[in-house]
Scaffold this motif. Structure first.
Motif, short mmCIF file in Angstrom:
data_model
loop_
_atom_site.label_atom_id
_atom_site.label_comp_id
_atom_site.label_asym_id
_atom_site.label_seq_id
_atom_site.Cartn_x
_atom_site.Cartn_y
_atom_site.Cartn_z
N ALA A 167 0.50 -1.27 -0.10
CA ALA A 167 0.11 -0.07 0.13
C ALA A 167 1.12 0.97 0.29
CB ALA A 167 -0.77 0.25 1.49
N LYS A 168 2.34 0.86 0.39
CA LYS A 168 2.86 2.27 0.37
C LYS A 168 4.41 1.78 0.29
CE LYS A 168 2.54 2.35 5.32
NZ LYS A 168 2.34 3.11 6.96
N PRO A 169 5.45 2.49 -0.11
CA PRO A 169 7.23 2.02 -0.06
C PRO A 169 7.19 1.60 1.02
CG PRO A 169 6.69 4.45 -1.75
CD PRO A 169 5.24 3.81 -0.51
N LEU A 170 8.06 0.45 1.07
CA LEU A 170 8.00 0.15 2.44
C LEU A 170 10.17 -0.58 2.76
CD1 LEU A 170 5.17 -1.67 3.73
CD2 LEU A 170 6.06 0.54 4.49
N TYR A 171 10.73 -0.53 3.79
CA TYR A 171 12.27 -0.97 3.13
C TYR A 171 12.58 -2.33 4.44
CZ TYR A 171 11.92 3.75 1.27
OH TYR A 171 11.66 4.14 0.77
N ILE A 200 26.48 1.20 17.98
CA ILE A 200 25.95 2.85 16.48
C ILE A 200 25.70 1.58 15.00
CG2 ILE A 200 26.97 4.10 14.91
CD1 ILE A 200 28.87 4.35 17.11
N MET A 201 24.60 2.44 15.06
CA MET A 201 23.67 2.24 13.80
C MET A 201 23.32 3.46 12.40
SD MET A 201 19.38 0.50 14.46
CE MET A 201 18.46 2.05 14.62
N ALA A 202 23.49 2.64 11.39
CA ALA A 202 23.97 3.46 10.59
C ALA A 202 22.91 1.65 9.27
CB ALA A 202 25.27 3.87 9.66
N LEU A 203 21.54 3.76 9.06
CA LEU A 203 21.47 3.02 7.57
C LEU A 203 20.66 4.03 6.46
CD1 LEU A 203 18.53 1.43 7.62
CD2 LEU A 203 16.56 2.87 8.53
N CYS A 204 20.97 3.79 5.07
CA CYS A 204 20.94 4.10 3.72
C CYS A 204 20.18 3.37 3.04
CB CYS A 204 21.94 4.28 3.34
SG CYS A 204 22.63 5.15 2.88
N LEU A 205 18.18 4.25 3.22
CA LEU A 205 17.45 3.83 2.50
C LEU A 205 17.21 4.23 0.87
CD1 LEU A 205 14.18 4.66 4.55
CD2 LEU A 205 15.57 2.64 4.54
N PRO A 206 17.71 3.57 0.04
CA PRO A 206 17.51 3.48 -1.09
C PRO A 206 16.97 4.22 -1.63
CG PRO A 206 17.11 1.06 -1.39
CD PRO A 206 17.26 2.07 0.46
N ASP A 266 6.50 5.66 7.77
CA ASP A 266 5.57 6.88 6.56
C ASP A 266 5.64 7.02 5.26
OD1 ASP A 266 2.92 7.36 8.98
OD2 ASP A 266 4.76 6.97 10.08
N PRO A 267 5.25 6.82 4.16
CA PRO A 267 6.21 6.96 3.29
C PRO A 267 6.63 8.92 2.66
CG PRO A 267 3.90 6.90 2.75
CD PRO A 267 3.82 6.50 4.27
N TYR A 268 5.73 10.00 3.11
CA TYR A 268 6.37 11.03 3.87
C TYR A 268 6.08 12.03 5.28
CZ TYR A 268 5.32 9.61 -0.88
OH TYR A 268 4.90 8.81 -2.58
N THR A 269 7.05 13.24 4.63
CA THR A 269 6.63 13.61 6.37
C THR A 269 5.35 14.26 6.60
OG1 THR A 269 9.00 13.71 5.99
CG2 THR A 269 7.53 16.39 7.03
N GLY A 283 8.93 11.28 6.82
CA GLY A 283 9.06 9.88 6.20
C GLY A 283 9.91 9.67 5.32
N THR A 284 9.64 8.21 4.82
CA THR A 284 10.95 7.53 3.95
C THR A 284 11.27 8.53 2.92
OG1 THR A 284 9.21 6.09 2.95
CG2 THR A 284 10.18 5.58 4.56
#
Length: 431
Positions: A44-48, A220-226, A298-301, A391-392
């Motif tokens: 229903a929405k972009p997810l990762y 320490i956690m690092a996250l980079c969403l494509p 949440d897909p958008y701010t 959001g993402t």
């Protein structure tokens, strides 16, 4: 004889000392663990999701994709419980795990301290026994991050395996984590993207995945969403340098600014202090009691209505030369995208300590149709809490670091301006 005894004792002490010194000086070849991050657009929405090795069958690891959730108190996924995993009781092509008994302390802790406060979730009671044993199981509530619905799962003992890394390369060496997760029925994942069969809790909860990644890894956690489906982004845990192609000698940490993480009652999520939103030198002040949360579902701010109104008004003014288009839900401000080179000003989040997080066009303007592009912010309503949820779409191709030890949040702003992206980590295995 006494002299000989003394010499033997001295030699033994010297050996022990050298052994301890060697152990103390041993530095593992890795400084972090690393897993790929995939974008999905078939829900229903972009997810990762992150891809994790779950079990070892027929001389190879099975892999599963887990939806990234910065709020969930613990991991839950599609699996079944068996009391004796070595008795041939696990069906083929099924992930089987060992249950937590209702009599064990983990059951009480998860139920009483880390359960969701959701009115749709009924109270849980001790579960029934499973065939082949006499102990009761431990039902827990889980909330679907896509639909918000409540479901029941059974707490278990899991074993996950991930690759090690130095931030530049992926090593053949593996790292095992042993979390208390929960098994949910396959029907719980019908709203999930195809091939995603679990929820990976990356929150600050003591039962989230980071809590089970121990020494020598630092917190320490690092996250980079494509932003693309074709190549994965990347998730690290540990104190690494971080390198993305083609700039293989540039540590991404040199791009980061940091702001404090803020504790929020009744939430394991991550919050930051946002003082104002600036659009082309004009500042929109954020009320002091407004909270700002980071979200991977949440897909958008989302902005509370009083904040959203001023952001749209200001953005409309500075883009008045761009032909407007009829809004397309859920957006309230859209443009004619057939105009060549649609360029808009950056939106700046002014954070605590004067730090600025710049939201570039790639993260502010969403191409909705061939002819229409919209401001990728949505109205959350007059009573929205938190007042701001980032959001993402705004997080894609931004390198994000959650320093759990020092309670700080690092952000790069758009990597595209640095001639790289989240999809540019080299996942080729090295020895």
């Amino acid at each position: 004889m006494l002299l000989l005894t003394q010499l033997v004792a001295i030699a033994a002490l010297a050996f022990i000392s050298l052994k301890h010194e060697a152990i103390a000086q041993f530095v593992p070849p890795y400084s972090s663990v690393v897993v790929p991050v995939y974008k999905h657009t078939d829900a229903a929405k972009p997810l990762y999701s992150v891809q994790i090795m779950t079990t070892y069958v027929n001389m190879q690891f099975l892999h599963a994709n887990f939806l990234i959730d910065l709020d969930a108190p613990f991991i839950w996924h599609d699996c079944i419980l068996v009391w004796n995993t070595f008795a041939g009781s696990c069906p083929a092509n099924t992930l089987c795990t060992y249950p937590v008994s209702c009599e064990e302390y983990q059951c009480t802790d998860v139920r009483t301290t880390y359960s969701y406060k959701n009115p749709s979730c009924p109270p849980v009671n001790n579960g029934s026994t499973l065939p082949g044993w006499g102990y009761c199981t431990c039902p827990v509530n889980v909330v679907n991050p896509i639909t918000g619905s409540c479901d029941n799962a059974l707490l278990d003992y899991d074993e996950f395996t991930v690759n090690t890394s130095n931030g530049r390369n992926v090593f053949n060496g593996l790292y095992g984590a042993y979390p208390n997760a929960a098994c949910a029925p396959s029907s719980s994942f019908q709203s999930f993207p195809v091939n995603v069969s679990g929820v990976m809790a990356l929150s600050s909860s003591p039962y989230a995945f980071p809590a089970y990644l121990n020494e020598p890894l630092e917190r320490i956690m690092a996250l980079c969403l494509p932003s693309t489906l074709s190549s994965p982004g990347v998730f690290f845990y540990g104190n690494s340098s971080y390198y993305l192609l083609p700039q293989s000698n540039v540590d991404i940490r040199s791009f980061l600014s940091y702001t404090p993480l803020i504790n929020h009652p009744d939430s394991f999520g991550y919050f930051i202090g946002l003082n104002s939103i600036v659009i082309k030198t004009r500042s929109i002040d954020i009320p002091g009691n407004a909270t700002t949360k980071l979200s991977t579902v949440d897909p958008y701010t989302t902005l509370r209505s009083d904040i959203y109104k001023w952001v749209v008004r200001r953005f409309s003014l500075v883009t008045k030369r761009i032909p407007p288009a009829n809004p397309i839900a859920p957006f309230g401000l859209c443009f004619n995208a057939s105009v060549n080179g649609l360029r808009v000003p950056d939106i700046e989040f002014n954070l605590q300590d004067g730090k600025k997080w710049s939201i570039a066009t790639a993260n502010s303007i969403k191409q909705v149709t061939t002819d229409v592009a919209c401001l990728g912010f949505v109205d959350g309503g007059a009573t929205s809490e938190p007042a701001i949820v980032i959001g993402t779409f705004q997080l894609e191709d931004n390198f994000l670091v959650f320093d759990l030890e020092n309670s700080s949040f690092g952000f790069s702003s758009s990597l595209l301006r640095k001639k790289t992206s989240c999809a540019n980590f080299n996942f080729t295995l090295t020895n």
